[in-house]
Design a protein around this motif. Structure first.
Motif, short mmCIF file in Angstrom:
data_model
loop_
_atom_site.label_atom_id
_atom_site.label_comp_id
_atom_site.label_asym_id
_atom_site.label_seq_id
_atom_site.Cartn_x
_atom_site.Cartn_y
_atom_site.Cartn_z
N MET A 94 0.84 -1.21 0.00
CA MET A 94 0.00 0.00 0.00
C MET A 94 0.86 1.25 0.00
O MET A 94 0.67 2.18 -0.79
N TYR A 95 1.85 1.28 0.90
CA TYR A 95 2.70 2.47 1.00
C TYR A 95 3.54 2.67 -0.25
O TYR A 95 3.67 3.78 -0.76
N MET B 17 -11.91 -1.33 -9.71
CA MET B 17 -12.35 -2.40 -8.80
C MET B 17 -12.64 -3.70 -9.54
O MET B 17 -12.69 -4.77 -8.94
N GLU B 18 -12.83 -3.60 -10.85
CA GLU B 18 -13.29 -4.80 -11.56
C GLU B 18 -12.30 -5.96 -11.49
O GLU B 18 -12.70 -7.11 -11.33
N SER B 19 -11.01 -5.64 -11.57
CA SER B 19 -10.03 -6.73 -11.49
C SER B 19 -10.06 -7.39 -10.12
O SER B 19 -9.81 -8.60 -9.99
N VAL B 20 -10.40 -6.62 -9.09
CA VAL B 20 -10.54 -7.19 -7.74
C VAL B 20 -11.74 -8.14 -7.70
O VAL B 20 -11.67 -9.24 -7.14
N ILE B 61 -11.09 -6.28 4.53
CA ILE B 61 -10.86 -7.73 4.51
C ILE B 61 -9.93 -8.11 5.65
O ILE B 61 -8.91 -7.44 5.86
N ASP B 62 -10.30 -9.16 6.40
CA ASP B 62 -9.44 -9.67 7.48
C ASP B 62 -8.98 -8.58 8.43
O ASP B 62 -7.81 -8.52 8.82
N GLY B 63 -9.90 -7.71 8.80
CA GLY B 63 -9.57 -6.67 9.77
C GLY B 63 -8.78 -5.51 9.21
O GLY B 63 -8.39 -4.60 9.95
N SER B 71 -2.14 -3.77 -4.29
CA SER B 71 -2.01 -4.33 -2.94
C SER B 71 -3.16 -5.28 -2.67
O SER B 71 -2.98 -6.36 -2.11
N ILE B 72 -4.35 -4.84 -3.07
CA ILE B 72 -5.55 -5.65 -2.85
C ILE B 72 -5.45 -6.95 -3.65
O ILE B 72 -5.68 -8.05 -3.12
N LEU B 73 -5.08 -6.84 -4.92
CA LEU B 73 -4.97 -8.02 -5.78
C LEU B 73 -3.94 -9.00 -5.22
O LEU B 73 -4.18 -10.21 -5.16
N HIS B 74 -2.78 -8.50 -4.83
CA HIS B 74 -1.72 -9.35 -4.29
C HIS B 74 -2.20 -10.10 -3.06
O HIS B 74 -1.96 -11.30 -2.91
N TYR B 75 -2.85 -9.37 -2.15
CA TYR B 75 -3.27 -9.98 -0.89
C TYR B 75 -4.25 -11.12 -1.14
O TYR B 75 -4.11 -12.21 -0.60
#
Lengths: 164, 179
Positions: A94-95, B17-20, B61-63, B71-75
């Motif tokens: 993120m950062y 957001m679509e790729s997410v 997600i997950d707190g 970052s979202i995609l990776h996670y």
């Protein structure tokens, strides 16, 4: 003896700079191949070295890596600069993405039309002051300086300040 | 105790957001969506410090409140084992995804360009797609991917897949994000 990574790019900062910083932070020596002419670039393309016909490209561990983020993520993982688990990685991601957004604006400044330069500069200053620095200050304030995340955050902040 | 579903915060349309949505669908993960419709809603998220860089997409997600598409995609990919078996595979995936996201960036911005620029940009995008990006993916790739059960489900009507941007979407985005 392990071959040093080879960085292929034009002679300048652009998209290779963050890669240079990360290798430096990891203490890894590297070589540079500077692309100086359209013919140099064509040669790379014709030999199939550039997956999407674009630079940067880094030869490392028998691979020809392209796409700045893919390269950074590989180096960070290999040299243990990517956090201890998924959640730390997400935070680092993120950062560093935030810094990349800002870095992109700075990198494109020289190619902005003259009548837009002042407006863009004001936007960069505003975003840095109101959006990015507050987010980083908050992060650095609550992490130990010994953690990987701390080291990564320091690198990000250095990179930002250097870019400005 | 049942795990909470991830919650997506974004306008009701494709955009970033679509790729997410796709990767959650591929992982077979159900999710909730809170659609941004007004500037006030965005303001509320910003004032409540829910957005690290004052921007969406944001996924709870997950707190965590994850921002920044990659970052979202990776996670999500990591969590649901969609990111290769080792570092080298992961890097290969990263390269392909980054190339695709480069092309996607052009496509995302297209509805928001002036009409004259839109015409020019279609040609630019098509050229880049044909010369740079499409050759990288095998011809059979799309067929193979579309037949994966979770992806097949996402491609059917009634899924959370969003339609291409229309005038309503463009207007909504301007209303929310323009100062």
């Amino acid at each position: 003896m392990v071959a040093k990574p080879k960085l292929c790019y034009i002679h300048g900062r652009g998209r290779i700079e963050s890669i240079c910083w990360l290798l430096a932070a990891a203490g890894v020596e590297f070589e540079e191949i500077f692309i100086k002419t359209p013919e140099d670039l064509d040669k790379l393309r014709n030999e199939g070295s550039l997956m999407f016909q674009r630079m940067p490209m880094v030869e490392i561990d028998g691979m020809k890596l392209v796409q700045t983020r893919a390269i950074l993520n590989y180096i960070a993982t290999k040299y243990d600069l990517y956090g201890k688990d998924m959640k730390e990685r997400a935070l680092i991601d993120m950062y560093s993405e935030g810094v990349t957004d800002l870095g992109e604006m700075i990198m494109l400044m020289p190619v902005n039309p003259p009548d837009q330069k002042d407006v863009k500069m004001t936007l960069i200053r505003e975003r840095t002051t109101n959006r990015y620095l507050p987010a980083f200050e908050k992060s650095l304030g609550c992490r130990s300086s010994e953690s990987h995340t701390g080291a990564w955050s320091r690198w990000i902040l250095q990179n930002t300040v250097q870019g400005l | 105790m049942m795990a909470t579903k991830p919650k997506l915060h974004y306008p009701n349309g494709r955009g970033r957001m679509e790729s997410v949505r796709w990767v959650l669908a591929a992982a077979g993960v159900e999710f909730d969506e809170e659609f941004l419709e007004t500037k006030e809603q965005l303001q509320k998220l910003q004032d409540g410090n829910h957005l690290l860089f004052q921007q969406v997409p944001m996924v709870e997600i997950d707190g965590m409140k994850l921002v920044q598409t990659r970052s979202i995609l990776h996670y999500i990919a990591d969590k649901h084992h969609l990111f290769g078996k080792d570092l080298k595979e992961r890097t290969l995936i990263d390269m392909y995804v980054e190339g695709t996201l480069d092309l996607l960036e052009l496509i995302i911005m297209h509805p928001f360009l002036k009409p004259d620029d839109q015409q020019k940009e279609v040609v630019n995008m098509a050229q880049k797609a044909i010369i740079r990006y499409f050759p990288v993916f095998e011809k059979e790739f799309t067929v193979k991917i579309s037949n994966i059960p979770t992806i097949k489900k996402f491609l059917e009507p009634g899924s959370k897949r969003k339609p291409p941007p229309d005038d309503i979407y463009v207007r909504t985005v301007y209303n929310i994000f323009m100062p």
